[in-house]
Scaffold this motif. Sequence first.
Motif, PDB file in Angstrom:
ATOM      1  N   SER A   1       0.829  -1.200   0.000  1.00  0.00           N
ATOM      2  CA  SER A   1       0.000   0.000   0.000  1.00  0.00           C
ATOM      3  C   SER A   1       0.860   1.245   0.000  1.00  0.00           C
ATOM      4  N   LEU A   2       0.216   2.347  -0.305  1.00  0.00           N
ATOM      5  CA  LEU A   2       0.835   3.657  -0.188  1.00  0.00           C
ATOM      6  C   LEU A   2       0.297   4.351   1.053  1.00  0.00           C
TER       7      LEU A   2
ATOM      8  N   CYS B   1       8.557  -3.877  -2.839  1.00  0.00           N
ATOM      9  CA  CYS B   1       7.396  -3.051  -3.139  1.00  0.00           C
ATOM     10  C   CYS B   1       6.828  -3.471  -4.487  1.00  0.00           C
TER      11      CYS B   1
ATOM     12  N   GLY C   1       5.585   2.861  -5.133  1.00  0.00           N
ATOM     13  CA  GLY C   1       5.557   2.269  -3.807  1.00  0.00           C
ATOM     14  C   GLY C   1       6.927   2.225  -3.162  1.00  0.00           C
TER      15      GLY C   1
ATOM     16  N   ASN D   1       7.766   5.654  -1.985  1.00  0.00           N
ATOM     17  CA  ASN D   1       6.985   5.946  -0.786  1.00  0.00           C
ATOM     18  C   ASN D   1       7.559   5.246   0.437  1.00  0.00           C
ATOM     19  N   THR D   2       7.918   3.989   0.277  1.00  0.00           N
ATOM     20  CA  THR D   2       8.447   3.232   1.414  1.00  0.00           C
ATOM     21  C   THR D   2       9.803   3.770   1.853  1.00  0.00           C
TER      22      THR D   2
ATOM     23  N   ALA E   1      -0.938   1.486  -4.693  1.00  0.00           N
ATOM     24  CA  ALA E   1       0.444   1.121  -4.972  1.00  0.00           C
ATOM     25  C   ALA E   1       0.524   0.297  -6.244  1.00  0.00           C
TER      26      ALA E   1
END
Lengths: 479, 221
Positions: free
Chosen positions: A123-124, A151, A156, A159-160, A282
């Motif tokens: 997920s985001l 990811c 994603g 973002n992570t 994501a």
Amino acid sequence: MRICMVSDFFYPSIGGVEEHVYNLSQMLLSLGHKIVVLTHAYGDCSGIRYVTGYLKVYYLPIKVCYNQCILPTAVCNVPMLRAVLLRERVEVVHGHSAFSALAHEALMVGSLLGLKTVFTDHSLFGFADLSAALTNNLLEVNLGMVNHAICVSHIGKENTVLRARVAKHRVSVIPNAVDTALFTPDPQQRPSNDIINIVVASRLVYRKGIDLLAGIIPRFKNTPNINFIIVGDGPKRDLLEEIREKTNMQERVQMVGAVEHNRVRDFLVRGHIFLNTSLTEAYCMAIVEAASCGLQVVSTSVGGIPEVLPKSLILLAEPEIDAIYAAILIAIDRHRKSSFKVSPSVGNGHLASDANGKVKRRRRRKVDTPISPTQLPAVSAPPADQNSSTEPVMCPYRCNELVETLYNWEDVALRTVKVYDRVLNERSFTTSELVFAVWQHGSWFLVFFVVAHFLMRLLELWRPRKHVEIAQDVQRRAS
Amino acid sequence: MEPKVTIHRYYSRQAKYEGAVEADLELCIKHCGGDVVRIELVNRLHGIQLQRKLRRLLLLMFLSIAYFVGTCGFDNRTISFLQPRILYPLITCASVAILLIRSTLNLVQAERLFYSWDMALQMETVRSFGRESVLCVQRGHIEDIVLNEVIEDLDVKYMLILRTKGSQFKKRPIIPLFNSQSPSIECLQHTYHVLHKYWLNSTKDRSEESYSKDKQSLVNS
């Protein structure tokens, strides 16, 4: 290689993470690896069970706290997790989903046992609200104890890396896949007349952009040949039903409700256009499944969606009602210009022709004909892509073949095995390294870590590691 | 005909965790003909365990007597049980004593299983001081015998389970066999193979007609 998949989300629950864990496990089993899945009990589904392909699933007797997740105590399930990891002789602990408290706890236990750990983020997350801040901090602490992260999209990964402060070389991108043998096109299921079905298949929640969908449906009120098929259930269902009632479109907006995943195809093949209005994704499995079934995909351009499908399979739009509506009109126009549409006059799929070999078609402009892109009002948003309206619609079977080459679970499994091989070649974390990582990323979590560490010490005295009874592997019988 | 007897020794899970060097369970299998088998699982350390439990109980009694004598024996004032120095220790000693007595009585000396394809499966558990509990499952109520994995006491272990059918066992569809002594997987596998061999390879006629005939006789009786 012996891998343990851990997540709060697994069958009989239905969702993207569940499907990912299941399909990845099945493919790894076919490659010869030993896979066990760890999750919590789902009602009567408790204990140890074997699913398709002799996939062993541990439904631990742990109470669910909220939204299919257990209470994040961080230490209460250490004895059971330790028992499973040791008896199954696990080499790699693979946790799934940032929302999964069980996955985070199992990753910590795996690190304390000296096992290799991998985490997949599905997920985001944002950065501004309180829940996101807390979740990000918890993820940061846990990823500090993880050997590698995966990811499902480059967005994603970005973002992570930003929110969990993990080094980018420790994050790989492995997208999701779809079973193209299950999601096959069937143009015969589509309406034989000029009706165009727009299919929406998702959970009816805010994150999926149902409010946008509620604004789009009334715009087709005066277009009688456009129907909607909405598959899924959720809190926003009442809103859609209210819109349907207000616009008097009861016969044209079909609310199917929640269906099993293996029945989703039955609704996809009835449609011409698949609409995805997600606000954040994501990686959107639904659009890949729809493309595999031969539908034109119209989606919001958010998160990792732009990198999922090529331009020939998707129409992207900003997450605004006007932009999405314009993209749908483009898709409708492209569909009307397509040459492989099934003719209602013959049953074999070939178009009727006269003696001169020319295709005769009745062309009549109706009052309720959808507005073409060139006639859009000036206030409407421009199309997402300038060349979208001129591209021809791809044959549904060709779409299926293309999706099969782009995304298949075998490729995902092979790439995941490469990650496993990489982490197995790395040195295990020592206790001091784990303590330093926890201290560096979140000193507040050090309390739980110390408690878990001493709990492991006590368990080592009570149930020594070398004396744990090994589980017997179930072998497949040759047919 | 003299029954064929085989004796094997296995470890219990507790003995494995303790790192015991000597097997604490003895599995005795008596093959009585083609359709009857007697299996006995004996706790070889039962005497030692019982002595240990009794010693603990005696030690608790001695300590409690010493405490109460030391607290109340040399005091000339009126003793009331509601005083904190009397009440709380008394409750604690009573609780510990109850737990010790309960664990002593629950010590298993032996578990005996009698299986006859013609009749039934009978499970007999012998506990401390000769107390016995017997469970009998008729032939018609036996569905299967399986070796399953279960989660119990924050641990995962194997358990030999008798699956039952019929209205009499509706509330108890599965019955664990040889569970009290927590035998190891090797012991359970051996027992399972023996029972399953008798369950599947009986010399008697196991056809539906034979079963229906027996069922009819039960109805008549």
